[in-house]
Scaffold this active site. Structure first.
Site, PDB file in Angstrom:
ATOM      1  N   LYS A  75       2.073  -3.307   5.946  1.00  0.00           N
ATOM      2  CA  LYS A  75       2.337  -3.070   4.529  1.00  0.00           C
ATOM      3  C   LYS A  75       3.814  -2.819   4.259  1.00  0.00           C
ATOM      4  CE  LYS A  75      -1.698  -3.891   3.130  1.00  0.00           C
ATOM      5  NZ  LYS A  75      -1.938  -5.103   2.315  1.00  0.00           N
ATOM      6  N   TYR A 102      -1.742  -1.016  10.327  1.00  0.00           N
ATOM      7  CA  TYR A 102      -1.910  -1.315   8.899  1.00  0.00           C
ATOM      8  C   TYR A 102      -0.645  -0.944   8.134  1.00  0.00           C
ATOM      9  CZ  TYR A 102      -3.885  -1.115   4.173  1.00  0.00           C
ATOM     10  OH  TYR A 102      -4.132  -1.297   2.818  1.00  0.00           O
ATOM     11  N   ALA A 103      -0.123   0.263   8.386  1.00  0.00           N
ATOM     12  CA  ALA A 103       1.092   0.706   7.711  1.00  0.00           C
ATOM     13  C   ALA A 103       2.260  -0.212   8.026  1.00  0.00           C
ATOM     14  CB  ALA A 103       1.418   2.147   8.116  1.00  0.00           C
ATOM     15  N   ALA A 104       2.345  -0.658   9.280  1.00  0.00           N
ATOM     16  CA  ALA A 104       3.428  -1.560   9.676  1.00  0.00           C
ATOM     17  C   ALA A 104       3.376  -2.863   8.895  1.00  0.00           C
ATOM     18  CB  ALA A 104       3.363  -1.833  11.175  1.00  0.00           C
ATOM     19  N   SER A 138       0.851  -1.184   0.000  1.00  0.00           N
ATOM     20  CA  SER A 138       0.000   0.000   0.000  1.00  0.00           C
ATOM     21  C   SER A 138       0.889   1.237   0.000  1.00  0.00           C
ATOM     22  CB  SER A 138      -0.898   0.004   1.239  1.00  0.00           C
ATOM     23  OG  SER A 138      -1.485   1.267   1.465  1.00  0.00           O
TER      24      SER A 138
END
Length: 263
Positions: free
Chosen positions: A161, A157-159, A144
């Site tokens: 991705k 979520y960022a981690a 992402s």
């Protein structure tokens, strides 16, 4: 002269798309079939997988449904027993718990990691060895824009991705000499079930649209071209890459408004 017109041809190839029941996965399955692949449409929702496969068959393509739960190793094993070793593996599913990082519970953290990162690992661990033994294959998993840019409320979520990207790069290094290519796609804002929470808020929807250079959201079919590219011989010298399909989001600086509500 090289036969450039055949670079995207997937005739005679088998593609397994995990998450084919909806959104980007469904669009990817349809696109791969349109270029000649026989597509195994896998999803945790067996009915949705069947609907996608039926739609492809109705359009003259070749497709079969397959039930697969990325959070369950036994389910992945059972699906693999039916699917065999595909020429291309595409893994799209993700979830998000959109809230401030310090208010996440252990259960919420684990749920996001278990699907987005470990689920991708489970699938790759099962299908990549067969590709390596055969000496060919393309693995495409979804990261992402959040692998590089973050905003309040999407920490875990960022981690996952960012972790997915590094995991795939390691696999690309490990399997490159055995003919297996491994790449990640980083979409921006796409109108899928995952983004319903944002789409349902007109203020958020417009704020996200304005953040892109194109000033709009993407449709799932606009991500499918990158899936076809990475699955085909057109990308035969591409591995370990993170391919952005984000409407210019990561190229354009800006502020995240409106702010995330306080806890």
């Amino acid at each position: 002269m090289h036969d450039y017109r055949s670079m995207f041809d997937l005739s005679g190839k088998d593609a397994l798309v995990v998450g084919a029941g909806s959104g980007i996965g469904r669009a990817g399955a349809e696109a791969l079939a349109a270029f000649g692949a026989r597509v195994l449409c896998a999803d945790v929702d067996a009915g949705a997988a069947r609907k996608t496969a039926e739609g492809i068959a109705g359009a003259g393509g070749r497709a079969e449904p397959l039930e697969l739960d990325m959070t369950d190793t036994a389910s992945v094993e059972a699906a693999a027993a039916r699917a065999g070793t595909p020429d291309a593996l595409v893994c799209t599913p993700s979830i998000n718990v959109r809230k401030p990082l310090l208010s996440l519970t252990d259960e919420e953290f684990d749920r996001v990691v278990d699907l987005n990162l470990k689920g991708t690992f489970r699938v790759i661990r099962r299908f990549a060895p067969g590709m390596a033994e055969r000496g060919s294959g393309s693995i495409v998993a979804f990261s992402s824009i959040r692998a590089q840019t973050v905003e309040p409320g999407q920490g875990v979520y960022a981690a996952t991705k960012a972790g997915t990207v590094q995991m795939l790069r390691a696999l690309a290094a490990e399997l490159g000499e055995r003919g297996v290519r491994v790449n990640a796609i980083a979409p921006g804002i796409v109108e899928t079930p995952l983004t319903d929470q944002i789409k349902d808020s007109p203020e958020w929807y417009e704020a996200y649209a304005r953040k892109t250079a194109l000033a709009r959201w993407a449709k799932p079919h606009e991500i499918a071209g990158m899936i076809v590219y990475l699955a085909s011989d057109a990308s035969s010298y591409v591995t370990g890459a993170l391919m952005f399909v984000d409407g210019g989001w990561t190229a354009v600086d800006g502020r995240y408004m409106p702010p995330l509500p306080a806890v």
